[in-house]
Scaffold this active site. Sequence first.
Site, PDB file in Angstrom:
ATOM      1  N   GLN A 255      -4.893  15.191 -29.502  1.00 18.35           N
ATOM      2  CA  GLN A 255      -4.645  14.031 -28.652  1.00 18.35           C
ATOM      3  C   GLN A 255      -5.710  12.967 -28.824  1.00 18.35           C
ATOM      4  O   GLN A 255      -5.439  11.768 -28.732  1.00 18.35           O
ATOM      5  CB  GLN A 255      -4.556  14.453 -27.185  1.00 18.35           C
ATOM      6  CG  GLN A 255      -3.361  15.341 -26.887  1.00 18.35           C
ATOM      7  CD  GLN A 255      -2.066  14.741 -27.398  1.00 18.35           C
ATOM      8  OE1 GLN A 255      -1.594  13.731 -26.907  1.00 18.35           O
ATOM      9  NE2 GLN A 255      -1.493  15.348 -28.429  1.00 18.35           N
ATOM     10  N   HIS A 258      -5.035  10.181 -31.370  1.00 17.00           N
ATOM     11  CA  HIS A 258      -4.016   9.156 -31.110  1.00 17.00           C
ATOM     12  C   HIS A 258      -4.621   7.764 -31.063  1.00 17.00           C
ATOM     13  O   HIS A 258      -4.044   6.813 -31.591  1.00 17.00           O
ATOM     14  CB  HIS A 258      -3.295   9.443 -29.793  1.00 17.00           C
ATOM     15  CG  HIS A 258      -2.040  10.236 -29.954  1.00 17.00           C
ATOM     16  ND1 HIS A 258      -0.945   9.780 -30.648  1.00 17.00           N
ATOM     17  CD2 HIS A 258      -1.704  11.475 -29.504  1.00 17.00           C
ATOM     18  CE1 HIS A 258       0.003  10.701 -30.624  1.00 17.00           C
ATOM     19  NE2 HIS A 258      -0.426  11.731 -29.940  1.00 17.00           N
ATOM     20  N   GLU A 322      -0.984  13.812 -18.458  1.00 21.45           N
ATOM     21  CA  GLU A 322       0.241  13.646 -19.237  1.00 21.45           C
ATOM     22  C   GLU A 322       0.646  14.993 -19.832  1.00 21.45           C
ATOM     23  O   GLU A 322       1.791  15.434 -19.703  1.00 21.45           O
ATOM     24  CB  GLU A 322      -0.004  12.629 -20.351  1.00 21.45           C
ATOM     25  CG  GLU A 322       1.191  12.448 -21.287  1.00 21.45           C
ATOM     26  CD  GLU A 322       0.835  11.645 -22.517  1.00 21.45           C
ATOM     27  OE1 GLU A 322       1.777  11.127 -23.156  1.00 21.45           O
ATOM     28  OE2 GLU A 322      -0.354  11.536 -22.870  1.00 21.45           O
ATOM     29  N   HIS A 323      -0.291  15.655 -20.500  1.00 21.74           N
ATOM     30  CA  HIS A 323      -0.070  16.980 -21.074  1.00 21.74           C
ATOM     31  C   HIS A 323      -1.052  17.959 -20.433  1.00 21.74           C
ATOM     32  O   HIS A 323      -2.228  17.632 -20.275  1.00 21.74           O
ATOM     33  CB  HIS A 323      -0.314  17.001 -22.586  1.00 21.74           C
ATOM     34  CG  HIS A 323       0.461  15.981 -23.349  1.00 21.74           C
ATOM     35  ND1 HIS A 323      -0.095  14.782 -23.782  1.00 21.74           N
ATOM     36  CD2 HIS A 323       1.738  15.975 -23.784  1.00 21.74           C
ATOM     37  CE1 HIS A 323       0.803  14.093 -24.451  1.00 21.74           C
ATOM     38  NE2 HIS A 323       1.932  14.778 -24.454  1.00 21.74           N
ATOM     39  N   HIS A 415      29.830  -4.558  11.177  1.00 21.61           N
ATOM     40  CA  HIS A 415      29.940  -3.194  10.650  1.00 21.61           C
ATOM     41  C   HIS A 415      30.883  -2.363  11.545  1.00 21.61           C
ATOM     42  O   HIS A 415      31.746  -1.628  11.051  1.00 21.61           O
ATOM     43  CB  HIS A 415      28.565  -2.513  10.614  1.00 21.61           C
ATOM     44  CG  HIS A 415      27.711  -2.917   9.452  1.00 21.61           C
ATOM     45  ND1 HIS A 415      27.254  -4.193   9.279  1.00 21.61           N
ATOM     46  CD2 HIS A 415      27.230  -2.189   8.402  1.00 21.61           C
ATOM     47  CE1 HIS A 415      26.506  -4.248   8.175  1.00 21.61           C
ATOM     48  NE2 HIS A 415      26.488  -3.054   7.619  1.00 21.61           N
TER      49      HIS A 415
END
Length: 429
Positions: A255, A258, A322-323, A415
């Site tokens: 990761q 990235h 995230e992970h 209504h």
Amino acid sequence: MKTILNPDKTQWQNLFARPSLDVQDLNTLVQQVFTEIKQNGDKAVTKYTQLFDGANPDAIGVSQEEINAATATVSDELKAAIQLAKSNIEKFHTVQKEAKQLIETTAGVTCWRESRAIEKVGIYIPGGSAPLFSTVLMLAVPATIAGCKEIILCTPPDKQGNINPAILYTAQLAGVSKIYKVGGIQAIGALAFGTQSISKVDKIFGPGNQYVTAAKQAAFAAGVAIDLPAGPSELLVIADATANPAFVAADLLSQAEHGADSQVVLVTTNEGFGNSVLAEINTQVAALPREGVAQKALDNSRIIVLPDTASCIAFSNGYAPEHLIIATADADALAEKVTNAGSVFIGNYSCESAGDYASGTNHTLPTNGYARSYSGVSLDSFVKKITFQKITAQGLQNIGPAIEAMAAAEQLQAHKNAVTIRLKSLQNV
């Protein structure tokens, strides 16, 4: 990576922080690009492609000839891998289809819900030094299963104005309608507002750096739906002494590579294990082609030592990664206690890379703590759930008095009248 020993819970909030750019400057830039796109369309898109990507492609759109030529250069081995991943992603997302269920809530009152595909979707695929053709599968496959009529893909070109062949091959395989050589803020702006070449879409999907994330949020503020806040990648690993330090180091680096603004965190119950992982990281990172990028991400990352796995899972739920990888002796039990995470990987052999590519789950996930309130992309992301109801005369007689009483109490006479006039008509039948 900095090691932090047994931080007090009052310190945890500070440890949850992600690296960030100056938000004011970022939003100012996004609005500048958006304004020019609304005014000048393709001309503005071309300007910013030259400025940000250093590219000046002959045409914004990708021709079928370009796709065919690119496909011919993709190896059979890679094509087979992409096809296997596509098959697993299709299996996982196809079972997410929701069957219509008619429910009679009261005699004569039938309600149900049906899915309808979003007609035009835009998918953003990060490119440049790491062309993420896997993300094409993660977005185009469920869009196709959902029945979206138009799937428009934008991805940044290289300096020569070309798109990575694997992206083009995967896009055609997965059912993408149109492909454009546009990246970054200008891609999101083009999808949000439309240009002479690129159609305005109903919803924008895809991960990206902080510029892309800010642009997506600005598009949402302008009335265009987005999938979720999916910015720089992040990973949290919970591990104890039973885990393999080399495995954990490899996961953290997967990761970190990235982007420089990515963040990885190891939370462990054993300081010695943390030191072993750090030694492995130093060995493995030196062999990576993207060593420089990974090293910058590691500067934003940390190892945190806590007294027990219960504290580790509490920290993870607060961080909302995230992970999340759980590599402990009690991994299955800990997984039951996860409340905030985009995607969870259980056990020593459940590497995060599997979810990124070929296990079948979707890798477009909430980052920056948004996993507290957002889910990752799924089939539901590409459809609208529309409710239906059918009420017979008997049904209205059964629930009408309750509607009249509630409408009167809210002082909404019209209504009430909508029911009263019908009930009176039934008295004359």
